[in-house]
Design a protein around this motif. Structure first.
Motif, PDB file in Angstrom:
ATOM      1  N   SER A  73       0.825  -1.207   0.000  1.00 31.01           N
ATOM      2  CA  SER A  73       0.000   0.000   0.000  1.00 31.01           C
ATOM      3  C   SER A  73       0.861   1.259   0.000  1.00 31.01           C
ATOM      4  O   SER A  73       0.536   2.244  -0.673  1.00 31.01           O
ATOM      5  N   THR A 117       2.252   1.638  -3.561  1.00 30.65           N
ATOM      6  CA  THR A 117       1.192   2.061  -4.485  1.00 30.65           C
ATOM      7  C   THR A 117       0.809   3.520  -4.254  1.00 30.65           C
ATOM      8  O   THR A 117       0.624   4.284  -5.206  1.00 30.65           O
ATOM      9  N   GLY A 118       0.692   3.917  -2.997  1.00 28.22           N
ATOM     10  CA  GLY A 118       0.330   5.294  -2.702  1.00 28.22           C
ATOM     11  C   GLY A 118       1.378   6.285  -3.171  1.00 28.22           C
ATOM     12  O   GLY A 118       1.043   7.378  -3.643  1.00 28.22           O
ATOM     13  N   ARG A 174       1.451   6.363  -7.240  1.00 28.99           N
ATOM     14  CA  ARG A 174       0.260   7.019  -7.783  1.00 28.99           C
ATOM     15  C   ARG A 174       0.019   8.398  -7.173  1.00 28.99           C
ATOM     16  O   ARG A 174      -0.967   9.046  -7.519  1.00 28.99           O
ATOM     17  N   LEU A 230      -0.968   9.265  -4.168  1.00 28.28           N
ATOM     18  CA  LEU A 230      -2.261   9.260  -3.496  1.00 28.28           C
ATOM     19  C   LEU A 230      -2.116   9.780  -2.072  1.00 28.28           C
ATOM     20  O   LEU A 230      -1.113   9.533  -1.407  1.00 28.28           O
ATOM     21  N   GLN A 273      -3.325   9.183   1.397  1.00 30.23           N
ATOM     22  CA  GLN A 273      -4.007   8.094   2.102  1.00 30.23           C
ATOM     23  C   GLN A 273      -4.980   8.592   3.155  1.00 30.23           C
ATOM     24  O   GLN A 273      -5.743   7.807   3.704  1.00 30.23           O
ATOM     25  N   THR A 333      -7.348  10.571   2.428  1.00 29.42           N
ATOM     26  CA  THR A 333      -8.633  10.596   1.729  1.00 29.42           C
ATOM     27  C   THR A 333      -9.144   9.179   1.541  1.00 29.42           C
ATOM     28  O   THR A 333      -8.469   8.208   1.873  1.00 29.42           O
ATOM     29  N   THR A 347      -9.530   5.864   0.233  1.00 32.17           N
ATOM     30  CA  THR A 347      -8.890   4.889  -0.660  1.00 32.17           C
ATOM     31  C   THR A 347      -9.087   3.500  -0.083  1.00 32.17           C
ATOM     32  O   THR A 347      -9.413   3.327   1.097  1.00 32.17           O
ATOM     33  N   ASN A 348      -8.872   2.506  -0.920  1.00 29.94           N
ATOM     34  CA  ASN A 348      -8.969   1.112  -0.484  1.00 29.94           C
ATOM     35  C   ASN A 348      -7.634   0.556  -0.011  1.00 29.94           C
ATOM     36  O   ASN A 348      -7.529  -0.644   0.252  1.00 29.94           O
ATOM     37  N   LEU A 349      -6.631   1.406   0.107  1.00 27.24           N
ATOM     38  CA  LEU A 349      -5.309   0.955   0.528  1.00 27.24           C
ATOM     39  C   LEU A 349      -5.224   0.876   2.046  1.00 27.24           C
ATOM     40  O   LEU A 349      -6.063   1.424   2.773  1.00 27.24           O
TER      41      LEU A 349
END
Length: 540
Positions: A168, A171-172, A175, A177, A179, A181, A183-185
């Motif tokens: 995770s 990936t974060g 991308r 991202l 975390q 906010t 997210t499915n991570l």
């Protein structure tokens, strides 16, 4: 004849007996001092203050106390005033020394602590001044090679990661991202910590240290891995593609900044809107006169904002406000001074000697700032594109000797770009025992980017106090000493537009807002402390 009087024979004393006599004399003197001066005051100290003092000694790199040395308690006539107020002892003492109303002197009433002073009657009221902190972390554009986090409490994250946490976090970061906010991570502290410890680098050769780059002496065992022309060309072509990709990301405001680290200089590219500057800009440090002459030959305009002004009493030399160099008349043009010398009857050979001497003086003055913080170069606007073309074709950026011969400069960025390698900072967790107290420590080594520090403190819990010490890359310290001049400041400029234009640059909204402020604090940081009690930051 009368006999001379015999000299008395001195009795020999054993060393142990001499020491006993010496100790008896010292005890006698100490007893007399107690009778004459009163009983010595015992110093009071809170256990929490002792812990904080011990931690501050470690952070500020103070020398440990020698347990076998003579302590202050052995000085019989010294009055030790205790410290019982957290972060206010110095300020309280300042108030007492500078108050306007008269107060009782120390000789009439013995002082035991500041608490007794504040409780005394018929005295001026003393206000306890607390250390004020800031709500935001300052920005430091200096590259750092190591950061150490300290805390009395255990960190909510560690270096041991589960499979889901590592995946995770990776990936974060890739991308970009947030975390926080939806997210499915995995949003555990370990996952966020792993995301903060990632960065992009090119080139990446695991068996070589490409940051920090060094051009020092090379041992016989060290040799360049680039053995033929084909390997050199392949590395250069891959590096050019990566630099082109990063420059396009900067121009389109999809990357906030990136670094180009060579053996002799470092370049910092920043997108338009960062630090409140409206145009894309680049900083280079350190530089030499030869490097600056190469920029001039490519018609690249630059400024030297850290250059100290130089005045000439004889009027032979003046500063160029654009480049910070000394202005010299061209060789093919006769200056008014030469015409005046010719009118005075001085021959051409003497004039040529005068010009040669003047040229040497100018050359020496320009070389005085080489490889110092004053040699920093600032390039703005369309000139940055010319700098990009210069770096693409600059042969001096790649070392010709040593273990890094033929290897292009290192590119570091917080976002992905063409040909980059995803790398992670090295983390080492430990527990330090100092003065009967334990402190949790995390040591992070590698290229520490400016946004990495903000990310680490953003994932920290609000009530968790911690401190951080940094090891700065000395050659990049001038990056944080460049302040906006009055010409660059636009009172009508709003950072909201910069924030919206840079919304896809890879930084979180909160951190991006601070990086886009026009009045943001930019300074070199060696130690940063966060207080969980008042939610503020202090630094040195």
């Amino acid at each position: 004849m009368p006999k001379s009087p015999e000299k008395p024979v001195q009795k020999w004393h054993h060393p142990s007996e001499v020491m006993k006599l010496h100790k008896l004399k010292m005890k006698k003197k100490a007893l007399q001092a107690r009778i004459a001066g009163g009983i010595l005051k015992t110093s009071l100290s809170d256990s929490k203050d002792n812990k904080n003092a011990a931690l501050e000694d470690i952070i500020s790199a103070k020398k440990r106390k020698n347990p076998f040395a003579k302590t202050d308690e052995s000085k019989k006539f010294k009055l030790d005033v205790p410290s019982i107020f957290d972060e206010s002892t110095d300020q309280t003492l300042f108030k007492l020394l500078h108050q306007t109303t008269p107060s009782t002197t120390c000789t009439s009433v013995p002082l035991t602590s500041f608490e007794n002073i504040l409780r005394k009657e018929n005295e001026a009221e003393v206000v306890v001044v607390k250390a004020q902190g800031e709500n935001d972390i300052p920005i430091d554009w200096t590259l750092k090679t190591k950061i150490r986090l300290w805390s009395e409490q255990q960190f909510s994250w560690s270096q041991k990661l589960k499979i889901s946490e590592e995946a995770s976090g990776t990936t974060g970061f890739v991308r970009c991202l947030d975390q926080n906010t939806g997210t499915n991570l995995d949003i555990s502290p370990n996952s966020k910590f792993h995301q903060c410890c990632l960065y992009w680098q090119q080139p990446s050769l695991p068996w070589l240290t490409l940051f920090p780059r060094s051009s020092g002496k090379v041992s016989e065992s060290d040799s360049s891995i680039v053995t033929n022309v084909a390997m050199k060309n392949a590395l250069q072509e891959a590096w050019k593609d990566s630099l082109k990709s990063l420059f396009q990301l900067i121009r389109t405001k999809q990357c906030p900044y990136f670094y180009v680290c060579s053996n002799s200089f470092t370049v910092l590219f920043r997108a338009a809107g960062i630090s409140g500057i409206s145009d894309i800009h680049a900083l280079i440090t350190p530089t030499t006169r030869g490097f600056r002459q190469m920029l001039k030959q490519e018609d690249i305009e630059f400024r030297m904002p850290l250059k100290k002004k130089r005045t000439s009493d004889q009027g032979y030399e003046t500063w160029d406000s654009t480049t910070g160099e000394l202005e010299v008349a061209p060789d093919d043009e006769e200056s008014p001074d030469e015409q005046w010398l010719q009118s005075m009857g001085i021959n051409a050979d003497d004039i040529k000697q005068i010009n040669y001497t003047q040229a040497k003086i100018v050359h020496k003055a320009e070389c005085e700032v080489d490889n110092s913080e004053q040699s920093l170069v600032l390039i703005e606007g369309v000139e940055v594109h010319a700098l990009y073309n210069f770096l693409i074709n600059c042969k001096s950026a790649t070392s010709l000797t040593g273990p890094l011969a033929g290897i292009p400069p290192t590119l570091l960025a917080p976002v992905a770009f063409n040909g980059a390698t995803l790398k992670a900072l090295k983390v080492r967790e430990s527990k330090v025992h100092v003065d009967n107290s334990y402190y949790h420590s995390l040591e992070i080594s590698g290229p520490i980017l400016p946004s990495t520090i903000h990310n680490l403190f953003s994932i920290n819990q609000a009530e968790h106090s911690m401190s951080a010490t940094f090891v700065n890359m000395a050659s990049t310290l001038p990056f944080s000493k460049v302040l906006k001049s009055n010409e660059d400041k636009d009172p009508k400029r709003n950072s909201i537009f910069d924030k919206e234009n840079l919304s896809d640059c890879g930084l979180s909204k909160k951190i991006l807002q601070q990086f886009c402020k026009t009045d943001v604090c930019v300074t070199n940081i060696e130690c940063l402390k966060y207080s969980g009690d008042n939610k503020t930051y202090t630094w040195t």
